[in-house]
Design a protein around this motif. Structure first.
Motif, short mmCIF file in Angstrom:
data_model
loop_
_atom_site.label_atom_id
_atom_site.label_comp_id
_atom_site.label_asym_id
_atom_site.label_seq_id
_atom_site.Cartn_x
_atom_site.Cartn_y
_atom_site.Cartn_z
N TYR A 51 1.90 -0.41 -4.08
CA TYR A 51 1.94 -1.85 -4.34
C TYR A 51 0.76 -2.57 -3.68
O TYR A 51 0.28 -3.59 -4.18
CB TYR A 51 3.27 -2.48 -3.87
N GLN A 52 0.28 -2.05 -2.59
CA GLN A 52 -0.78 -2.74 -1.85
C GLN A 52 -2.16 -2.59 -2.48
O GLN A 52 -3.04 -3.38 -2.19
CB GLN A 52 -0.79 -2.24 -0.40
N ILE A 53 -2.33 -1.58 -3.34
CA ILE A 53 -3.67 -1.37 -3.90
C ILE A 53 -3.74 -1.34 -5.43
O ILE A 53 -4.77 -1.69 -6.00
CB ILE A 53 -4.34 -0.07 -3.37
N TYR A 153 8.08 7.20 -1.46
CA TYR A 153 8.57 5.82 -1.51
C TYR A 153 7.93 4.97 -0.43
O TYR A 153 8.16 5.21 0.76
CB TYR A 153 10.10 5.79 -1.35
N HIS A 154 7.13 4.01 -0.85
CA HIS A 154 6.54 3.06 0.09
C HIS A 154 6.96 1.65 -0.35
O HIS A 154 6.14 0.85 -0.81
CB HIS A 154 5.02 3.23 0.13
N TRP A 155 8.28 1.40 -0.33
CA TRP A 155 8.87 0.06 -0.34
C TRP A 155 9.05 -0.61 -1.70
O TRP A 155 9.53 -1.74 -1.74
CB TRP A 155 8.08 -0.88 0.57
N PHE A 197 9.57 9.27 2.87
CA PHE A 197 9.61 7.80 3.01
C PHE A 197 8.45 7.29 3.83
O PHE A 197 7.90 8.00 4.67
CB PHE A 197 10.89 7.38 3.76
N ASN A 198 8.15 6.02 3.61
CA ASN A 198 7.31 5.30 4.55
C ASN A 198 8.17 4.32 5.35
O ASN A 198 8.78 3.41 4.79
CB ASN A 198 6.22 4.49 3.82
N GLU A 199 8.23 4.53 6.64
CA GLU A 199 8.79 3.58 7.60
C GLU A 199 10.11 2.93 7.20
O GLU A 199 10.18 1.73 6.94
CB GLU A 199 7.77 2.46 7.87
N PRO A 200 11.20 3.70 7.24
CA PRO A 200 12.50 3.07 6.98
C PRO A 200 12.81 1.93 7.95
O PRO A 200 13.45 0.94 7.57
CB PRO A 200 13.49 4.23 7.15
N ASN A 326 1.90 4.15 14.25
CA ASN A 326 1.90 3.26 15.42
C ASN A 326 0.76 2.27 15.36
O ASN A 326 -0.36 2.60 14.98
CB ASN A 326 1.81 4.11 16.70
N TYR A 327 1.08 1.05 15.75
CA TYR A 327 0.09 -0.02 15.82
C TYR A 327 0.07 -0.67 17.19
O TYR A 327 -0.99 -1.02 17.69
CB TYR A 327 0.39 -1.08 14.75
N SER A 328 1.26 -0.87 17.77
CA SER A 328 1.34 -1.73 18.94
C SER A 328 2.45 -1.26 19.88
O SER A 328 3.02 -0.19 19.69
CB SER A 328 1.61 -3.15 18.46
N THR A 386 0.35 9.39 10.66
CA THR A 386 0.12 9.08 9.25
C THR A 386 -0.32 7.64 9.02
O THR A 386 -0.69 7.28 7.91
CB THR A 386 1.38 9.41 8.42
N GLU A 387 -0.27 6.82 10.07
CA GLU A 387 -0.87 5.47 10.02
C GLU A 387 -1.22 5.01 11.42
O GLU A 387 -0.42 5.15 12.35
CB GLU A 387 0.10 4.42 9.43
N ASN A 388 -2.41 4.47 11.53
CA ASN A 388 -2.84 3.77 12.75
C ASN A 388 -4.07 2.96 12.33
O ASN A 388 -4.89 3.43 11.54
CB ASN A 388 -3.19 4.78 13.86
N ILE A 432 -6.08 6.93 9.03
CA ILE A 432 -6.32 5.51 9.33
C ILE A 432 -5.63 4.66 8.28
O ILE A 432 -5.74 4.92 7.07
CB ILE A 432 -7.84 5.20 9.31
N TRP A 433 -4.91 3.64 8.73
CA TRP A 433 -4.48 2.58 7.83
C TRP A 433 -5.51 1.48 7.96
O TRP A 433 -5.62 0.89 9.01
CB TRP A 433 -3.09 2.04 8.17
N SER A 434 -6.34 1.25 6.96
CA SER A 434 -6.22 1.74 5.62
C SER A 434 -7.62 2.08 5.08
O SER A 434 -8.62 1.70 5.68
CB SER A 434 -5.58 0.65 4.75
N PHE A 439 -3.30 -5.69 -0.08
CA PHE A 439 -2.27 -6.74 -0.02
C PHE A 439 -1.30 -6.42 1.13
O PHE A 439 -0.55 -5.45 1.04
CB PHE A 439 -1.52 -6.81 -1.35
N GLU A 440 -1.35 -7.22 2.15
CA GLU A 440 -0.56 -6.94 3.35
C GLU A 440 0.81 -7.65 3.28
O GLU A 440 1.14 -8.51 4.07
CB GLU A 440 -1.37 -7.31 4.61
N TRP A 441 1.59 -7.28 2.29
CA TRP A 441 2.99 -7.72 2.17
C TRP A 441 3.15 -9.23 2.38
O TRP A 441 2.41 -10.00 1.79
CB TRP A 441 3.88 -6.89 3.13
N ALA A 442 4.08 -9.62 3.26
CA ALA A 442 4.38 -11.05 3.43
C ALA A 442 3.22 -11.83 4.03
O ALA A 442 3.25 -13.06 4.08
CB ALA A 442 5.61 -11.21 4.32
C1 FCB Z 1 2.78 -0.45 8.06
C2 FCB Z 1 2.99 -0.22 6.59
C3 FCB Z 1 1.73 -0.37 5.77
C4 FCB Z 1 0.88 -1.51 6.26
C5 FCB Z 1 0.65 -1.43 7.74
C6 FCB Z 1 -0.20 -2.49 8.31
O1 FCB Z 1 3.97 -0.83 8.66
O2 FCB Z 1 3.49 1.06 6.38
O3 FCB Z 1 2.09 -0.49 4.43
O4 FCB Z 1 1.45 -2.70 5.90
O5 FCB Z 1 1.90 -1.46 8.40
#
Ligand code: FCB
Length: 477
Positions: A51-53, A153-155, A197-200, A326-328, A386-388, A432-434, A439-442
């Protein structure tokens, strides 16, 4: 849930909102990193989500997903009132985007499939044009020598299934099995790396408890049901991939944040344990065969109410790897009036570190602690980050994007991954995300996470300084 309760819990859980207020990071203070330090089997890549791309939200038989519906009908929920109708137009530009990945020496590409392209009615009739699209994407990856890593599944649940109760309906287990069966059979010969899944812990509470993401529910009962159904789908999805894909490398991904107590008062230490159980363990523990973390999070009893005989065994699956995202970090203290967790976050800007464009604290040691924590689970065979990554405001100046803060962020987090690996943690990959701003969701298009800049008006891609660094890093084996 009363409005009052909602306000409290969304304030406690919300991660976004703050603007950056710090100075530019110093460049490259840490000693230089080399790809070879991580070993030759370490997987390197970038991650995205459909959905984001993709855009093309209603083309070639695709139906409406909960994110199409949410962005079109509940516009005020998106800070910028934007939507993913076009996004990065990857649907039409996948060839040049994958070529760019190859030019940047990026060995692996993590992307998700849109359920609504494959099964527009959620279940039942398969849409051949949707199946064909991902065949073209996968074939292009293979041609360019970029390994495809699929997230099932990514949301973006089909809206038609949301209309029947979505993840809060126990039938979702059956729907999900059908979907995974179709995609595993379609692509299993070509793709060996799969994530269920991505991040339940993001899409379930944000979508069913605090309502800031699609489908926008604010409802305790739906939340508890959805948690259990999604937990069950981990095992269900994993088993279907195992049965259909010869030689599959199967994982699933979890968001996580290292949690610290504000101080060592016993009430705050217990608060940190509760927050950790909720944020980091609610999905991971049952999937690893440990059941819900009820000793630290008494609210699990509301979830267990929805368990049926035999569920305990079915929730667990022997994944080949676990995706750590992980981000924070979170620093918390007790606040009894917050529902479920009874904790509140110390605002990140009060913690004295740099803050990203999402309002998240930059805290590289956090990923080290999380890797150690995951490593202590005896059923985790392998960990892949899988994401940072990080959002910072970028500017194109004379055709260049000098994103020093993002570059520093990636180096600092990677240095902590290496530290953990050197201490024996079985971490074997980093995405690396991304790949590109999306499109960063909300939050809409404002936060930019890409190592490639997207000009959303022209769809021009510009490799940022972080992207140039990554491709050099990857070149020198
Ligand atoms: C994660 C999501 C990803 C993106 C990054 C910033 O929680 O999996 O789709 O929005 O955050």
């Amino acid at each position: 849930m009363t409005r009052e309760e909602w306000l409290r819990i969304s304030a406690a859980l919300s991660l976004g909102g703050l603007l950056p207020n710090n100075l530019l990071a110093e460049l490259a203070t840490s000693s230089e990193l080399h790809r070879s330090d991580f070993g030759k089997d370490f997987v390197w890549g970038t991650a995205t989500a459909a959905y984001q791309i993709e855009g093309a939200w209603n083309l070639d038989g695709k139906s409406e997903s909960i994110w199409d519906h949410f962005t079109h009908h509940r516009k005020a929920k998106i800070k910028t009132r934007e939507n993913g109708d076009v996004a990065c137009d990857f649907y039409h530009r996948y060839e040049s985007d994958i070529e760019l990945m190859r030019q940047m020496n990026i060995p692996a590409f993590r992307f998700s499939l849109a359920w609504t392209r494959i099964l527009p009615d959620g279940t039942g009739k398969v849409n051949q044009k949707g199946i064909d699209f991902y065949h073209r994407v996968i074939d292009k990856c293979l041609k360019e020598n970029v390994a495809p890593w699929i997230t099932c599944y990514h949301w973006d649940l089909p809206q038609i299934l949301e209309d029947k109760g979505g993840w809060a309906n126990r039938d979702s287990i059956r729907w999900f099995e059908e979907y995974v069966d179709v995609i595993a059979k379609a692509y299993g010969d070509k793709v060996k790396n799969w994530m269920v899944f991505n991040e339940p812990m993001a899409f379930v509470p944000l979508g069913y408890l605090i309502g800031v993401h699609a489908p926008g529910h604010i409802n305790f009962s739906k939340f508890y049901k959805a948690v259990h159904n999604v937990v069950m789908c981990h095992g269900a999805g994993g088993r279907i991939i195992r049965n259909n894909v010869k030689g599959a490398n199967i994982g699933t991904t979890f968001s996580c944040s290292h949690v610290d107590a504000k101080n060592d008062k016993p009430a705050n230490t217990r608060a940190a344990a509760r927050a950790d159980a909720f944020i980091n363990r609610l999905f991971l523990d049952p999937v690893m065969g440990l059941g819900y973390p009820k000793a630290d999070l008494p609210a699990c009893k509301h979830i267990e109410k929805h368990m049926q005989p035999g569920d305990e065994q079915l929730m667990a699956f022997d994944f080949d790897f676990v995706g750590l995202q992980n981000y924070s970090r979170m620093v918390v203290k007790k606040l009894a009036l917050i529902p479920i967790i009874h904790v509140v976050n110390v605002p990140p800007k009060k913690l004295g570190h740099d803050i990203t464009d999402m309002g998240w604290e930059v805290y590289p040691e956090g990923i080290y602690h999380l890797l150690k924590k995951y490593n202590s689970y005896k059923n985790i065979r392998k960990i892949i980050v899988t994401e940072n990554g990080a959002a910072f405001p970028d500017e194109v100046v004379n055709g260049e994007v000098n994103d020093v803060k993002r570059l520093q962020f990636i180096k600092d987090y990677l240095a902590q991954v290496l530290r953990a690996k050197r201490e024996g943690v079985k971490v074997d990959g980093y995405f690396i995300w991304s790949f590109m701003d999306n499109f960063e969701w909300a939050e809409g298009y404002r936060p930019r996470f890409g190592i490639v800049h997207t000009d959303f008006a022209t769809q021009k891609r510009t490799i940022k300084a972080s992207g140039k660094w990554f491709s050099e890093f990857l070149k020198n084996q």
